[in-house]
Design an enzyme around this catalytic site. Structure first.
Site, short mmCIF file in Angstrom:
data_model
loop_
_atom_site.label_atom_id
_atom_site.label_comp_id
_atom_site.label_asym_id
_atom_site.label_seq_id
_atom_site.Cartn_x
_atom_site.Cartn_y
_atom_site.Cartn_z
N GLY A 50 3.28 -4.79 8.84
CA GLY A 50 3.46 -3.50 7.80
C GLY A 50 3.24 -2.08 8.53
N TYR A 107 0.77 -1.10 -0.09
CA TYR A 107 -0.09 -0.08 0.00
C TYR A 107 0.85 1.18 -0.10
CZ TYR A 107 -2.98 3.82 1.85
OH TYR A 107 -3.61 4.96 2.06
#
Ligand SMILES: NC(=O)c1ccc[n+]([C@@H]2O[C@H](COP(=O)([O-])OP(=O)(O)OC[C@H]3O[C@@H](n4cnc5c(N)ncnc54)[C@H](O)[C@@H]3O)[C@@H](O)[C@H]2O)c1
Length: 326
Positions: free
Chosen positions: A275, A150
């Site tokens: 993440g 992302y």
């Protein structure tokens, strides 16, 4: 008055921007597939402003690019995205399809439709990666080393925009947003710790803190973010952080909410999310220089708007409403 396209205009942040643009008399085309957005976000504005058109469509579909180019926008505000860090790690192909192919599809539409300026929603929380561990305030010159797909697509978009500007003269501003919060943010998603905790406390459910709760984020209210987007149609160029330039830990947020709501079940700790970076605090002096923008809403006042919004309307319930948040 001018023609403005807002992709993701049915979402949390996009719909606040659409409200402002309509109030200012712009002709607005919203492009949204409503995969995470909500038509209710636009219901009042749609009823009040005939100049608002909503196209339910995928930004990655070539037919959408044709419709957008035909609209002939003067400016395009690009907010449609796959915005989950977790999904991007599990399904990088999906992430790239929406966030890269969808972006390029819209940039081609911008070029063909004679668009003057693109304003893009980037992510200050993910594009700089772990740089925050060594640096107190992340400026726009901080090397971009994302830790998730992302973050990577949100960073790659900035380079696409730079090259479209160089090759085709398409002006752009990429706004690297802090953690945006405010009314219309779903309390049942993966991100949005203020909405998630507030809803859990109002429901008398325990909040689940992923990790040790000492992760920090830079929280910025959605009305300030909408203001920055509208300003960026006429001002600013390149990467610009849009943030409060203050960091608050997840435990501090929990405490601030608990004090305003007046009660809370004891919180629980869960495993840290993959993440996620440890700290985020974004310098916002470039936004002041280029956009004449500074955040106006304090965290305490902003939290109040979230609580009263959650209290004043029945928020859609959906799967996964376990009150978990980073
Ligand atoms: N909320 C934050 O804290 C934050 C922080 C940094 C950046 N951003 C960025 O801001 C933008 C808006 O985020 P948000 O928080 O309002 O989330 P949101 O999910 O409410 O908004 C995203 C919108 O995009 C739409 N969309 C998704 N895929 C689409 C597709 N293929 N075609 C057309 N529309 C599509 C969704 O239906 C939704 O309305 C996103 O680009 C996000 O990455 C958000």
């Amino acid at each position: 008055m001018s023609q403005v396209v807002v992709t993701g205009g049915g979402g949390f942040i996009g719909s606040h921007i659409v409200d402002r643009l309509c109030e200012q008399g712009h002709e607005v085309l919203v492009v949204d597939d409503f995969s995470t957005g909500d038509p209710d976000n636009l219901a009042e504005t749609r009823a009040a402003y005939p100049g608002l058109t909503v196209l339910t469509a995928d930004v990655a579909d070539p037919a959408t690019a044709v419709a957008v180019a035909d609209f002939g926008p003067e400016a395009m505000l690009l907010l449609a995205a796959q915005f989950s860090v977790k999904v991007s790690l599990r399904d990088p192909l999906l992430d790239a399809r929406v966030n890269v192919i969808g972006l390029v599809n819209m940039l081609e539409a911008a070029r063909r439709g004679g668009c003057r300026k693109v304003v893009f929603a980037s992510s200050g929380g993910t594009i700089y990666g772990h740089a925050a561990e060594e640096q107190t305030l992340l400026t726009e010159t901080t090397p971009r080393v994302p830790e998730s797909f992302y973050g990577l697509t949100k960073s790659a978009a900035i380079d696409y925009l730079r090259l479209y500007h160089e090759l085709h003269g398409l002006d752009y501003a990429a706004l690297a947003l802090g953690n945006v919060y405010g009314p219309r943010q779903t309390p049942y998603g993966e991100a949005g710790v203020i909405a998630i905790f507030a809803q859990a406390m109002l429901d008398r459910r325990p909040c689940v803190i992923n990790g040790d709760g000492l992760n920090t984020r830079d929280f910025v209210h959605v009305s300030d973010v909408a203001d920055a987007f509208v300003r960026a149609i006429g001002l600013g160029h390149g990467l610009i952080n849009v943030s409060s330039a203050r960091e608050h830990s997840v435990l501090e947020i929990h405490d601030a909410l608990r004090r305003q709501i007046g009660h809370a079940e004891p919180h629980r700790f869960g495993p840290p999310l993959p993440g996620e970076v440890r700290r985020v605090c974004l310098d916002n002096s470039r936004a002041l220089e280029q956009l004449g923008w500074a955040p106006k809403v304090s965290l305490q006042d902003g939290i109040r708007t979230v609580i009263s919004w959650l209290e004043s309307r029945a928020v859609r319930t959906s799967a996964g409403g376990a009150g978990a948040a980073e």
